[in-house]
Scaffold this motif. Sequence first.
Motif, PDB file in Angstrom:
ATOM      1  N   ASN A  74       2.813   5.302   8.003  1.00  0.00           N
ATOM      2  CA  ASN A  74       3.277   3.944   8.298  1.00  0.00           C
ATOM      3  C   ASN A  74       2.205   2.875   8.107  1.00  0.00           C
ATOM      4  O   ASN A  74       2.458   1.701   8.349  1.00  0.00           O
ATOM      5  N   ASP A  75       1.014   3.272   7.670  1.00  0.00           N
ATOM      6  CA  ASP A  75      -0.040   2.295   7.381  1.00  0.00           C
ATOM      7  C   ASP A  75       0.294   1.522   6.106  1.00  0.00           C
ATOM      8  O   ASP A  75       1.023   2.021   5.241  1.00  0.00           O
ATOM      9  N   PRO A  76      -0.256   0.317   5.959  1.00  0.00           N
ATOM     10  CA  PRO A  76      -0.074  -0.407   4.694  1.00  0.00           C
ATOM     11  C   PRO A  76      -0.665   0.403   3.542  1.00  0.00           C
ATOM     12  O   PRO A  76      -1.702   1.047   3.690  1.00  0.00           O
ATOM     13  N   CYS A  77       0.004   0.373   2.405  1.00  0.00           N
ATOM     14  CA  CYS A  77      -0.477   1.122   1.250  1.00  0.00           C
ATOM     15  C   CYS A  77      -1.784   0.505   0.740  1.00  0.00           C
ATOM     16  O   CYS A  77      -1.899  -0.725   0.643  1.00  0.00           O
ATOM     17  N   PRO A  78      -2.759   1.339   0.409  1.00  0.00           N
ATOM     18  CA  PRO A  78      -4.036   0.803  -0.081  1.00  0.00           C
ATOM     19  C   PRO A  78      -3.934   0.099  -1.434  1.00  0.00           C
ATOM     20  O   PRO A  78      -4.860  -0.601  -1.829  1.00  0.00           O
ATOM     21  N   CYS A  79      -2.816   0.251  -2.141  1.00  0.00           N
ATOM     22  CA  CYS A  79      -2.666  -0.451  -3.418  1.00  0.00           C
ATOM     23  C   CYS A  79      -2.340  -1.928  -3.208  1.00  0.00           C
ATOM     24  O   CYS A  79      -2.250  -2.680  -4.161  1.00  0.00           O
ATOM     25  N   GLN A  80      -2.172  -2.316  -1.946  1.00  0.00           N
ATOM     26  CA  GLN A  80      -1.932  -3.705  -1.559  1.00  0.00           C
ATOM     27  C   GLN A  80      -0.577  -4.228  -2.027  1.00  0.00           C
ATOM     28  O   GLN A  80      -0.401  -5.413  -2.272  1.00  0.00           O
ATOM     29  N   SER A  81       0.409  -3.325  -2.125  1.00  0.00           N
ATOM     30  CA  SER A  81       1.761  -3.718  -2.526  1.00  0.00           C
ATOM     31  C   SER A  81       2.503  -4.440  -1.412  1.00  0.00           C
ATOM     32  O   SER A  81       3.507  -5.096  -1.667  1.00  0.00           O
ATOM     33  N   GLY A  82       2.028  -4.288  -0.168  1.00  0.00           N
ATOM     34  CA  GLY A  82       2.727  -4.853   0.975  1.00  0.00           C
ATOM     35  C   GLY A  82       3.706  -3.864   1.597  1.00  0.00           C
ATOM     36  O   GLY A  82       4.289  -4.138   2.631  1.00  0.00           O
ATOM     37  N   LYS A  83       3.877  -2.720   0.957  1.00  0.00           N
ATOM     38  CA  LYS A  83       4.767  -1.682   1.478  1.00  0.00           C
ATOM     39  C   LYS A  83       3.983  -0.722   2.362  1.00  0.00           C
ATOM     40  O   LYS A  83       2.763  -0.667   2.304  1.00  0.00           O
ATOM     41  N   LYS A  84       4.733   0.059   3.150  1.00  0.00           N
ATOM     42  CA  LYS A  84       4.101   1.136   3.893  1.00  0.00           C
ATOM     43  C   LYS A  84       3.703   2.224   2.910  1.00  0.00           C
ATOM     44  O   LYS A  84       4.342   2.417   1.872  1.00  0.00           O
ATOM     45  N   PHE A  85       2.651   2.958   3.275  1.00  0.00           N
ATOM     46  CA  PHE A  85       2.150   4.018   2.412  1.00  0.00           C
ATOM     47  C   PHE A  85       3.241   5.028   2.065  1.00  0.00           C
ATOM     48  O   PHE A  85       3.360   5.454   0.922  1.00  0.00           O
ATOM     49  N   LYS A  86       4.084   5.397   3.043  1.00  0.00           N
ATOM     50  CA  LYS A  86       5.117   6.405   2.802  1.00  0.00           C
ATOM     51  C   LYS A  86       6.165   5.931   1.797  1.00  0.00           C
ATOM     52  O   LYS A  86       6.809   6.723   1.155  1.00  0.00           O
ATOM     53  N   GLN A  87       6.312   4.617   1.653  1.00  0.00           N
ATOM     54  CA  GLN A  87       7.306   4.068   0.728  1.00  0.00           C
ATOM     55  C   GLN A  87       6.690   3.669  -0.615  1.00  0.00           C
ATOM     56  O   GLN A  87       7.375   3.116  -1.455  1.00  0.00           O
ATOM     57  N   CYS A  88       5.431   3.966  -0.787  1.00  0.00           N
ATOM     58  CA  CYS A  88       4.748   3.506  -2.001  1.00  0.00           C
ATOM     59  C   CYS A  88       3.963   4.666  -2.634  1.00  0.00           C
ATOM     60  O   CYS A  88       4.556   5.600  -3.157  1.00  0.00           O
ATOM     61  N   CYS A  89       2.653   4.616  -2.585  1.00  0.00           N
ATOM     62  CA  CYS A  89       1.807   5.562  -3.315  1.00  0.00           C
ATOM     63  C   CYS A  89       1.841   6.989  -2.793  1.00  0.00           C
ATOM     64  O   CYS A  89       1.491   7.907  -3.533  1.00  0.00           O
ATOM     65  N   SER A  90       2.254   7.214  -1.548  1.00  0.00           N
ATOM     66  CA  SER A  90       2.302   8.598  -1.056  1.00  0.00           C
ATOM     67  C   SER A  90       3.274   9.421  -1.884  1.00  0.00           C
ATOM     68  O   SER A  90       3.117  10.617  -2.016  1.00  0.00           O
TER      69      SER A  90
END
Length: 125
Positions: A106-122
């Motif tokens: 649930n942390d912010p994605c490190p790619c700075q997309s504004g999404k949660k990590f689980k919904q993005c780069c994970s």
Amino acid sequence: MRSRFSAYCLENYEYVLNTYAPLNRKGLSVVELANSAKDTFWLGLQVLQSHNRDSDGIVEFIATYASGKSIYSMHERSSFATIHGTWYYTTGEMLEQTGKVKISRNDPCPCQSGKKFKQCCSRKL
């Protein structure tokens, strides 16, 4: 610095090699750079500060990347020199925030997309 990070993301190791200062480039090859970044998925770049004068500059940054199922950060202070109007990487000093990091779903994605990590780069790991 951003162009070198982008080149690593795009696996354009020839560009990375060409951005090393000529004296620092000796002994390096495209194959060696590619092997050093093998199995690396770059997630994000945060430039913390930069300073430049006429002939040299310093950039402090944190690059976040994944290798296998683990996530790491590389906190570096890079030095650059300008030769005939072109900037070249000369050296880098690793700083204390380098190493394995824990990013929760649930942390912010490190790619700075504004999404949660689980919904993005994970999903890409």
